[in-house]
Motif scaffolding. Structure first.
Motif, PDB file in Angstrom:
ATOM      1  N   SER A 148      39.031 159.278 -33.940  1.00 23.65           N
ATOM      2  CA  SER A 148      39.895 158.498 -34.817  1.00 23.65           C
ATOM      3  C   SER A 148      39.873 157.038 -34.381  1.00 23.65           C
ATOM      4  CB  SER A 148      41.315 159.048 -34.768  1.00 23.65           C
ATOM      5  OG  SER A 148      41.880 158.745 -33.512  1.00 23.65           O
ATOM      6  N   PRO A 149      40.253 156.118 -35.275  1.00 22.85           N
ATOM      7  CA  PRO A 149      40.228 154.694 -34.922  1.00 22.85           C
ATOM      8  C   PRO A 149      41.123 154.363 -33.722  1.00 22.85           C
ATOM      9  CG  PRO A 149      40.512 154.984 -37.285  1.00 22.85           C
ATOM     10  CD  PRO A 149      40.628 156.344 -36.673  1.00 22.85           C
ATOM     11  N   ASP A 150      42.099 155.247 -33.404  1.00 22.78           N
ATOM     12  CA  ASP A 150      42.914 154.988 -32.209  1.00 22.78           C
ATOM     13  C   ASP A 150      42.386 155.759 -30.992  1.00 22.78           C
ATOM     14  OD1 ASP A 150      43.617 157.365 -33.336  1.00 22.78           O
ATOM     15  OD2 ASP A 150      45.785 157.105 -33.097  1.00 22.78           O
ATOM     16  N   GLN A 170      35.733 148.963 -19.817  1.00 22.75           N
ATOM     17  CA  GLN A 170      36.747 148.024 -19.324  1.00 22.75           C
ATOM     18  C   GLN A 170      36.814 146.762 -20.174  1.00 22.75           C
ATOM     19  OE1 GLN A 170      35.266 147.725 -15.328  1.00 22.75           O
ATOM     20  NE2 GLN A 170      36.916 148.996 -14.502  1.00 22.75           N
ATOM     21  N   ARG A 171      35.650 146.215 -20.496  1.00 16.88           N
ATOM     22  CA  ARG A 171      35.624 144.971 -21.263  1.00 16.88           C
ATOM     23  C   ARG A 171      36.021 145.235 -22.709  1.00 16.88           C
ATOM     24  NH1 ARG A 171      30.209 141.555 -20.060  1.00 16.88           N
ATOM     25  NH2 ARG A 171      29.514 142.911 -21.743  1.00 16.88           N
ATOM     26  N   ARG A 172      36.993 144.489 -23.179  1.00 19.05           N
ATOM     27  CA  ARG A 172      37.504 144.676 -24.529  1.00 19.05           C
ATOM     28  C   ARG A 172      36.400 144.589 -25.584  1.00 19.05           C
ATOM     29  NH1 ARG A 172      42.675 144.871 -26.249  1.00 19.05           N
ATOM     30  NH2 ARG A 172      43.348 144.558 -24.090  1.00 19.05           N
ATOM     31  N   GLN A 173      35.501 143.625 -25.428  1.00 13.40           N
ATOM     32  CA  GLN A 173      34.481 143.424 -26.465  1.00 13.40           C
ATOM     33  C   GLN A 173      33.454 144.560 -26.524  1.00 13.40           C
ATOM     34  OE1 GLN A 173      34.773 141.539 -23.644  1.00 13.40           O
ATOM     35  NE2 GLN A 173      32.849 140.494 -23.136  1.00 13.40           N
ATOM     36  N   ASP A 174      33.447 145.402 -25.468  1.00 11.00           N
ATOM     37  CA  ASP A 174      32.517 146.542 -25.458  1.00 11.00           C
ATOM     38  C   ASP A 174      33.128 147.793 -26.079  1.00 11.00           C
ATOM     39  OD1 ASP A 174      30.570 145.079 -24.150  1.00 11.00           O
ATOM     40  OD2 ASP A 174      31.156 145.772 -22.143  1.00 11.00           O
ATOM     41  N   ARG A 175      34.430 147.784 -26.301  1.00  8.25           N
ATOM     42  CA  ARG A 175      35.089 149.004 -26.790  1.00  8.25           C
ATOM     43  C   ARG A 175      34.702 149.303 -28.236  1.00  8.25           C
ATOM     44  NH1 ARG A 175      40.936 147.585 -24.098  1.00  8.25           N
ATOM     45  NH2 ARG A 175      40.105 147.510 -21.966  1.00  8.25           N
ATOM     46  N   PRO A 176      34.774 150.580 -28.620  1.00  7.47           N
ATOM     47  CA  PRO A 176      34.349 150.934 -29.979  1.00  7.47           C
ATOM     48  C   PRO A 176      35.123 150.148 -31.032  1.00  7.47           C
ATOM     49  CG  PRO A 176      34.739 152.906 -28.668  1.00  7.47           C
ATOM     50  CD  PRO A 176      35.198 151.752 -27.835  1.00  7.47           C
ATOM     51  N   ASP A 177      34.380 149.647 -31.992  1.00  7.90           N
ATOM     52  CA  ASP A 177      34.944 148.846 -33.067  1.00  7.90           C
ATOM     53  C   ASP A 177      35.786 149.744 -33.988  1.00  7.90           C
ATOM     54  OD1 ASP A 177      34.805 146.321 -34.701  1.00  7.90           O
ATOM     55  OD2 ASP A 177      34.002 147.781 -36.134  1.00  7.90           O
ATOM     56  N   LYS A 178      37.065 149.384 -34.159  1.00  8.05           N
ATOM     57  CA  LYS A 178      37.982 150.264 -34.899  1.00  8.05           C
ATOM     58  C   LYS A 178      37.626 150.395 -36.374  1.00  8.05           C
ATOM     59  CE  LYS A 178      41.448 150.179 -31.487  1.00  8.05           C
ATOM     60  NZ  LYS A 178      42.754 150.627 -31.080  1.00  8.05           N
ATOM     61  N   ALA A 179      37.132 149.314 -36.974  1.00  7.35           N
ATOM     62  CA  ALA A 179      36.755 149.383 -38.397  1.00  7.35           C
ATOM     63  C   ALA A 179      35.587 150.346 -38.588  1.00  7.35           C
ATOM     64  CB  ALA A 179      36.402 147.989 -38.905  1.00  7.35           C
ATOM     65  N   ARG A 180      34.619 150.285 -37.675  1.00  7.25           N
ATOM     66  CA  ARG A 180      33.470 151.191 -37.778  1.00  7.25           C
ATOM     67  C   ARG A 180      33.905 152.633 -37.541  1.00  7.25           C
ATOM     68  NH1 ARG A 180      29.744 147.087 -34.831  1.00  7.25           N
ATOM     69  NH2 ARG A 180      28.392 146.395 -36.498  1.00  7.25           N
ATOM     70  N   LEU A 181      34.803 152.834 -36.550  1.00 10.67           N
ATOM     71  CA  LEU A 181      35.282 154.186 -36.276  1.00 10.67           C
ATOM     72  C   LEU A 181      36.019 154.743 -37.492  1.00 10.67           C
ATOM     73  CD1 LEU A 181      36.718 154.327 -32.636  1.00 10.67           C
ATOM     74  CD2 LEU A 181      34.722 155.517 -33.530  1.00 10.67           C
ATOM     75  N   GLU A 182      36.794 153.892 -38.144  1.00 15.24           N
ATOM     76  CA  GLU A 182      37.559 154.323 -39.313  1.00 15.24           C
ATOM     77  C   GLU A 182      36.620 154.804 -40.419  1.00 15.24           C
ATOM     78  OE1 GLU A 182      40.381 151.354 -40.480  1.00 15.24           O
ATOM     79  OE2 GLU A 182      41.271 152.648 -42.023  1.00 15.24           O
ATOM     80  N   GLN A 183      35.579 154.002 -40.632  1.00 18.58           N
ATOM     81  CA  GLN A 183      34.581 154.360 -41.641  1.00 18.58           C
ATOM     82  C   GLN A 183      33.920 155.697 -41.294  1.00 18.58           C
ATOM     83  OE1 GLN A 183      31.626 151.246 -42.079  1.00 18.58           O
ATOM     84  NE2 GLN A 183      30.276 152.586 -43.265  1.00 18.58           N
TER      85      GLN A 183
END
Ligand SMILES: [Zn+2]
Length: 294
Positions: free
Chosen positions: A235-237, A271-284
């Motif tokens: 899920s996006p979360d 750890q790095r925020r910019q490496d975390r899964p993109d929520k918009a892509r996960l939602e899709q």
């Protein structure tokens, strides 16, 4: 790979083994002390320069390349990798790389994918020395080694370019993603690099683009396959969901521990925020999973 230098072969094999265990990359620390099966360790990267010329070796052992953006077409023109001379004299550090060309001995190409992290390619061969352009041409594997830059017609060259670019793209995406997850499956935290893949959240059709780690997930083989089949959703979360039918099934330990017990668990993210899964892509992507379930 056969050379008259057993030590060189041993070092190359050890570097590639290390990369396999890490999940497709090596760190600067790994490269500073590569342990050999015969005992002892060797340095495989220069402390500051791009070309590593061990004093006791006649030819260069490794070269570093630092891509800073989408792959420049020039880099893989004709299916061969263009490696620029080190600045200054055409000799100096370049002389031993030229020697690798003359002797036909393999070297290691280290592509820097983030600070202190490299994706290694080996055996790589220097197949041409373009003094006028101040660059060496490198063949990334045996299959293109004997295809000199002039020996290909236009369609063959385009094909070789596509193959080489795709290979760089895939290997570097995997290295960057698995390094960001510190060699751990995001779902079950399995720490065996050999069993980890870099999964795409949304299929990446742009071969030439620099793939973003935030469109990737480090997943073990079973969780990657389950994610691709939408038997496992995220899920996006960042909560893991298992397909309802699978949850109701009764079977052995892989189903029970490997899949059912992951339902409701929270993803392990970089750890790095910019490496975390993109929520918009996960939602899709999650919408596809939900659709399959209902
Ligand atoms: Zn896993």
């Amino acid at each position: 790979m056969t050379t008259a230098e057993p030590l060189r072969d041993l070092i190359i094999t050890s570097v590639m083994d290390r990369a396999g265990k890490n999940g497709g990359f090596v760190t600067r620390a790994d490269l500073s002390f590569v342990s050999l099966p015969t005992g002892g360790s060797r340095r495989v990267i220069d402390a500051a320069r791009g070309i590593w010329n061990p004093r006791d070796m006649e030819a260069t052992l490794s070269v570093v390349s630092s891509p800073s953006g989408p792959y420049a077409d020039r880099e893989v023109e004709g299916g061969l990798f263009h490696y620029s001379y080190r600045e200054g004299s055409i000799n100096g550090d370049n002389a031993k790389l030229r020697r690798a060309f003359e002797l036909g001995v393999p070297i290691i190409l280290l592509r820097k994918v983030r600070d202190g992290v490299y994706v290694p390619y080996a055996p790589v061969y220097v197949v041409d020395d373009l003094v006028g352009q101040r660059e060496f041409l490198l063949a990334l594997d045996e299959s293109v080694r004997f295809l000199g830059s002039g020996n290909l017609n236009a369609p063959e060259r385009r094909y070789a370019e596509r193959v080489v670019r795709q290979r760089l793209h895939q290997a570097e995406f995997r290295g960057r993603v698995i390094a960001a997850y510190q060699t751990r499956c995001a779902v079950c935290r399995l720490r065996h690099g050999e069993l980890l893949d870099a999964a795409h959240i949304i299929a990446d059709r742009d071969e030439a683009g620099l793939p973003a780690v935030s469109n990737g997930l480090a997943l073990c083989k079973i969780h990657h396959a389950a994610f691709d089949m939408n038997m496992l959703g995220i899920s996006p979360d960042y909560v893991v969901r298992i397909d309802q039918k699978l949850l109701e099934e009764v079977d052995g330990p892989m189903l029970r521990h490997g899949l059912q017990e992951m339902h409701g668990s929270v993803l392990t993210v970089p750890q790095r925020r910019q490496d975390r899964p993109d929520k918009a892509r996960l939602e899709q992507r999650f919408a596809e999973f939900v659709q399959r379930v209902s």
